[in-house]
Design an enzyme around this catalytic site. Structure first.
Site, PDB file in Angstrom:
ATOM      1  N   GLU A   1       6.209  -5.895 -53.628  1.00 49.71           N
ATOM      2  CA  GLU A   1       5.944  -4.403 -54.179  1.00 49.71           C
ATOM      3  C   GLU A   1       6.183  -4.483 -55.526  1.00 49.71           C
ATOM      4  O   GLU A   1       5.500  -3.867 -56.134  1.00 49.71           O
ATOM      5  CB  GLU A   1       6.616  -3.587 -53.330  1.00 49.71           C
ATOM      6  CG  GLU A   1       6.342  -2.130 -53.799  1.00 49.71           C
ATOM      7  CD  GLU A   1       7.326  -0.948 -53.002  1.00 49.71           C
ATOM      8  OE1 GLU A   1       7.906  -1.282 -51.951  1.00 49.71           O
ATOM      9  OE2 GLU A   1       7.228   0.194 -53.394  1.00 49.71           O
TER      10      GLU A   1
ATOM     11  N   GLU B   1      12.317  10.271 -48.109  1.00 48.95           N
ATOM     12  CA  GLU B   1      11.093  10.493 -48.407  1.00 48.95           C
ATOM     13  C   GLU B   1      10.046  11.266 -47.879  1.00 48.95           C
ATOM     14  O   GLU B   1       8.845  10.999 -47.279  1.00 48.95           O
ATOM     15  CB  GLU B   1      10.625   9.062 -48.724  1.00 48.95           C
ATOM     16  CG  GLU B   1      11.215   8.353 -49.811  1.00 48.95           C
ATOM     17  CD  GLU B   1      10.685   6.899 -50.180  1.00 48.95           C
ATOM     18  OE1 GLU B   1       9.939   6.114 -49.260  1.00 48.95           O
ATOM     19  OE2 GLU B   1      11.001   6.458 -51.371  1.00 48.95           O
TER      20      GLU B   1
ATOM     21  N   ASP C   1      15.615   0.352 -55.207  1.00 49.58           N
ATOM     22  CA  ASP C   1      14.507   0.089 -54.250  1.00 49.58           C
ATOM     23  C   ASP C   1      13.753  -1.464 -54.479  1.00 49.58           C
ATOM     24  O   ASP C   1      12.732  -1.464 -55.200  1.00 49.58           O
ATOM     25  CB  ASP C   1      13.394   0.960 -54.242  1.00 49.58           C
ATOM     26  CG  ASP C   1      12.587   0.851 -53.328  1.00 49.58           C
ATOM     27  OD1 ASP C   1      12.599  -0.044 -52.235  1.00 49.58           O
ATOM     28  OD2 ASP C   1      11.367   1.621 -53.442  1.00 49.58           O
TER      29      ASP C   1
HETATM   30  C1  BDP Z   1       9.633   1.887 -51.137  1.00 50.10           C
HETATM   31  C2  BDP Z   1       8.034   1.793 -50.864  1.00 50.10           C
HETATM   32  C3  BDP Z   1       7.775   2.730 -49.801  1.00 50.10           C
HETATM   33  C4  BDP Z   1       8.457   2.831 -48.482  1.00 50.10           C
HETATM   34  C5  BDP Z   1       9.935   2.859 -48.901  1.00 50.10           C
HETATM   35  C6  BDP Z   1      10.677   2.790 -47.751  1.00 50.10           C
HETATM   36  O1  BDP Z   1       7.390   2.295 -52.169  1.00 50.10           O
HETATM   37  O2  BDP Z   1       6.390   2.742 -49.592  1.00 50.10           O
HETATM   38  O3  BDP Z   1       8.227   3.669 -47.530  1.00 50.10           O
HETATM   39  O4  BDP Z   1      10.417   1.935 -49.840  1.00 50.10           O
HETATM   40  O5  BDP Z   1      11.550   1.471 -47.620  1.00 50.10           O
HETATM   41  O6  BDP Z   1       9.721   0.485 -51.660  1.00 50.10           O
HETATM   42  O7  BDP Z   1      10.990   3.563 -47.055  1.00 50.10           O
END
Ligand code: BDP
Length: 702
Positions: free
Chosen positions: A397, A295, A369
């Site tokens: 989340e 990401e 996720d």
């Molecule tokens: C996702 C989230 C994000 C996190 C990412 C992570 O939306 O904000 O940075 O995972 O785990 O669930 O790195």
């Protein structure tokens, strides 16, 4: 007038000094009302011997017994004590002695020897955990007669991951700002830091990563390291180690180097020096947690190096000091057109055996996720030569933020208990984690600076359950729920009997009204609160909902079998078998693995479309059932927490209705089938639901 004044004064006198604001968590030490019980505890515990250097245990006993028994304990030499808390020495009782030999470094034994109650352990950490256990038994008014407990943690690393930023915002945090007042540290030590450590130690959590995985290199500068060191000083007596997230490009950003290439000698030297500097300030520093090439985060692949090159470079820097690197497997690239669920396995499986021994691969519970339900991650069992940590998310989340009551132990258990069939049947995810002495579990914290720590009074149960399961993955969700309820709401049987099934059901309820039958990632864009099955056309396909549900006129679901992405092939044959055929696939995961025709006959006899409607509606009914149950508990719950939960349940009900109606209205445009008879019609047109947005939800980065 005088009468009015009298009533007013009386009113004040009856109002407890401390409101029931949830601050005390499960460490509530109100006086035991049952007099004979109390007398018995007093006779057993009035004088205590405790080895030196156990200030945390001593403090806790003082706070706990002064409250529970309304009498401060007296600390005496061993000869005159009724309770003896000591490592190894003085133990003659055979049973205790052999239990102690079997216990590991952090384990403890509680038992009687010559009419004295002993808490004994191989280390002071064990003594602290044993002390908390004893206190919890007293809180629950359990008898101490003939007590014999032997207990050791099955996982070595039991760590909270705070996604806290240096500006005190919390990524995906719904309970206020970060607990860490970086701007006041190290000069000002908020008393709350110690209470945080007490709560963690009381459930066996032994590490905390202070900062967000989307890391800021600045935390590794001298100024911030001194702040982190001040926190480590508070946590040390509670046997909690501090860890930090390491931004891979830190050598450039704060070190002035031109590269962060992990094979560059200058970069290596920089990290070695940095590690030495950290250990000067924090001698028991735990190590680094790293999110790399994920990401948008920097990482070794920026220099055409592998994840192993990156992790090993940091591991080498930490090894001389005893530190570890927790390297996250949460990677997926938008340049790779492959199913996102497959990418972590594809990336890491070939690296098994290539990591240094102090690298632990941190793998999320599922391959996407933290969805309300995912099958276990295919990397569990597939990396026999690499220590693994499982990462779960306590912060909700994708589960209604801190506004929905969702008890997560059943979610954690479902994964821990899942059979990986690696190398053969009978090897659960929990046993895979336990295979390596460096195995562990990480929980993305749901803690903030709200007075009640977690936002929703019931969200505290997820912090508690995480600790309990990290210590012992074999205990049941029910046992944990019952204990948490009693420690948090008292020992009234009606309360425990009503709330236990309610907690146990709550996760399945959320799955029902959000993502039934294996649906996933259909929430609103960005902040992830509320429904958004229509989300499409975003910068990357795997950030949309349509990518995951694939609804069309023929059916719905993601084909991950050989005719589709074949993510299924990443699992061992035994695991594949339970999911490969839509006719026999566990319906919980049906739409995770298959694209299924709308008229597919389900086990219930309904067709798929009717079943989807049924599940969404069941979810809503179950929330209403929680409301009814909660209302019945009014006479037994203090007004503050009762009201708070009542209002939050109303919000949850409203949001569950929104999920149901929005999803049903949207999916109906593909199924083109009527709603089943007696099924509540969505109150609005699809268009209306698509216009809804929860602006400014907290925790949403950027
Ligand atoms: C996702 C989230 C994000 C996190 C990412 C992570 O939306 O904000 O940075 O995972 O785990 O669930 O790195």
């Amino acid at each position: 007038m005088r009468c009015w004044l009298l009533l007013l004064l009386l009113g004040f006198a009856l109002t407890p000094l401390h409101a029931e604001d949830g601050y005390r968590l499960w460490l509530r030490y109100d006086a035991i009302k049952d007099q004979p019980k109390r007398q018995q505890y007093l006779s057993q515990l009035s004088s205590i011997y405790i080895d030196d250097e156990n200030t945390a245990a001593k403090n806790e006993l003082t706070i706990a017994l002064s409250g529970l028994l309304e009498k401060k304990p007296v600390f005496t030499p061993a000869a005159s004590a009724g309770l003896i808390i000591t490592t190894a020495k003085n133990i003659s009782d055979k049973k205790i002695k052999s239990a102690l030999t079997a216990a590991n470094d952090e384990g403890y034994v509680i038992g009687w020897q010559h009419n004295k109650l002993f808490i004994t352990a191989n280390t002071n950490a064990g003594l602290l955990y044993g002390t908390f256990r004893l206190i919890q038994l007293i809180q629950q008014n359990e008898s101490l007669n003939n007590l014999f407990i032997t207990n050791s943690p099955s996982l070595h690393h039991r760590i909270l991951n705070h996604w806290d930023n240096l500006d005190r915002s919390v990524e995906r945090g719904y309970a206020g700002q970060s607990l860490w007042k970086w701007h006041l540290l190290p000069g000002y030590i908020d008393p709350r830091y110690r209470d945080y450590a007490r709560a963690n130690a009381s459930v066996g959590i032994n590490g905390t990563v202070l900062t967000n995985v989307n890391a800021n290199a600045r935390v590794l500068t001298d100024t911030y390291l001194k702040k982190a060191a001040a926190l480590a000083d508070v946590f040390r007596p509670y046997h909690i180690r501090v860890y930090l997230t390491a931004r891979f490009s830190a050598p450039i950003e704060i070190g002035g180097l031109r590269t962060a290439d992990p094979l560059d000698p200058e970069v290596k030297r920089w990290w070695k020096n940095k590690a030495a500097e950290i250990y000067q300030l924090i001698p028991d520093f735990g190590g680094f947690l790293v999110k790399a090439n994920s990401e948008g985060q920097p990482g070794p692949q920026d220099y055409q190096r592998s994840h192993a090159d990156g992790a090993n470079m940091l591991a080498e820097a930490l090894a001389p000091h005893g530190g570890i690197v927790m390297w996250r497997a949460f990677v997926y690239s938008h340049e790779t057109p492959d199913d996102r669920a497959k990418q972590a396995y594809t990336e890491f499986k070939p690296l098994d055996g290539k990591f240094l021994p102090n690298v632990i691969l941190q793998v999320k519970n599922g391959a996407i996720d933290f969805q309300p339900r995912e099958p276990f991650h295919p990397l569990f069992g597939a990396m026999p030569q690499t220590p693994l940590m499982m990462e779960v998310q306590l912060t909700q989340e994708y589960l209604g933020a801190a506004s929905h009551l969702v008890y997560l132990a059943p979610l954690f258990k479902e994964v821990l208990d899942a059979d990986t069939y690696q190398p053969v049947a009978g090897n659960s995810v929990a046993s895979v984690l336990q295979k390596n002495k460096n195995g562990g579990i990480a929980g993305v914290a749901n803690i903030g600076d709200e007075r009640n720590w977690c936002g929703h009074p019931f969200a505290q149960s997820n912090w508690f359950a995480f600790g309990r399961l990290a210590w012992n993955p074999a205990i049941s969700s029910k046992e944990i729920a019952r204990e948490w309820i009693r420690l948090t709401f008292g020992n009234n049987a009606t309360v425990a009997n009503t709330l236990t099934p309610m907690l146990l059901q709550s996760r399945e309820t959320a799955v029902n009204y959000m993502t039934p039958l294996g649906l996933h990632h259909i929430m609103a864009y960005g902040h992830h609160y509320g429904p958004g099955p229509w989300v499409a056309n975003k910068p990357r396909a795997d950030w949309t909902s349509v990518y995951y549900h694939r609804a069309d006129s023929t059916g719905i679901g993601f084909d991950r079998t050989a005719t589709g992405s074949n993510a299924l092939s990443q699992y061992a044959a035994g695991a594949q078998r339970q999911w490969e055929n839509p006719a026999t696939c566990d319906e919980k995961f049906l739409l995770w693995f298959h694209h299924v025709p709308w008229n597919h006959r389900m086990q219930s006899g309904r067709n798929l479309w009717e079943e989807i409607c049924y599940r969404y509606n069941t979810g809503v009914s179950e929330v209403r059932d929680m409301q009814t149950k909660w209302h019945k508990l009014k006479p037994y719950i203090d007004e503050e927490r009762f009201e708070q939960v009542r209002m939050l349940l109303n919000i949850q009900e409203e949001n569950a209705v929104l999920w149901r109606d929005a999803c049903v209205a949207y999916f109906q445009t593909f199924s083109r089938q009527p709603l089943p008879a007696n099924y509540p019609q969505p109150a609005h047109s699809l268009d209306y639901y698509q216009q809804q947005n929860f602006y400014y939800m907290p925790g949403n980065p950027g």
